[in-house]
Design a protein around this motif. Structure first.
Motif: not given
Length: 170
Positions: A32-44
């Motif tokens: 198991h590994q967790r990383w930070p991400v960046s998803t959409a500025l406009n949200g889901p």
């Protein structure tokens, strides 16, 4: 059926949490590994042209970039021959950088993230690398899931087509 992975399930899978801006890898060997991400500025959101990150059940449709150097620049899923540098970024400040590796996603839920105006695959939604100058842990992308280059390479090397990917918001 829960969207949370079963710790006894031997199949590899990925869970992306839009609220916490994290990506969790659950490997077949219990890794198991967790990383930070960046998803959409406009949200889901699922609509084509929305600039949002689609939710729901997906799978890895294609893996692109095997063997390419870290920082390889991709346009239309093809390496351009460039390697990202701060100087190149200054020369092209409006460019949306897709770097190092591409994990192309395909939706599994008809009418939610598959087919018509909500099709994740036709929207070209990827997990991909981004310049290390870009912040992680906050939504800033145009819909894709951005990762640090070394992190996306590590993830990519564990993946294969068909791996399930759950994108959730709480």
């Amino acid at each position: 059926m829960s969207d949370q992975p079963d710790s006894h399930d031997p199949r590899p899978r990925v869970v992306i949490d839009l609220e916490h801006q994290t990506l969790d890898w659950f490997g077949a060997d219990g890794d198991h590994q967790r990383w930070p991400v960046s998803t959409a500025l406009n949200g889901p959101g699922e609509n084509d042209g929305s600039g949002c990150t689609p939710r729901g059940r997906h799978y890895v449709r294609a893996l692109i970039g095997q063997g390419q150097p870290e920082g390889t620049v991709f346009v239309a899923r093809r390496p351009t021959g460039e390697t990202w540098t701060p100087e190149l970024s200054r020369q092209q400040p409006q460019r949306d950088w897709i770097l190092s590796r591409i994990v192309w996603l395909c939706g599994l839920e008809k009418g939610v993230n598959r087919g018509g105006q909500v099709d994740t695959f036709r929207r070209f939604i990827y997990i991909h690398g981004t310049p290390d100058t870009e912040p992680m842990g906050e939504p800033l992308s145009h819909g894709c899931i951005r990762m640090r280059n070394r992190d996306v390479i590590t993830l990519f090397d564990r993946m294969e087509p068909g791996v399930p990917v759950m994108i959730q918001s709480r």
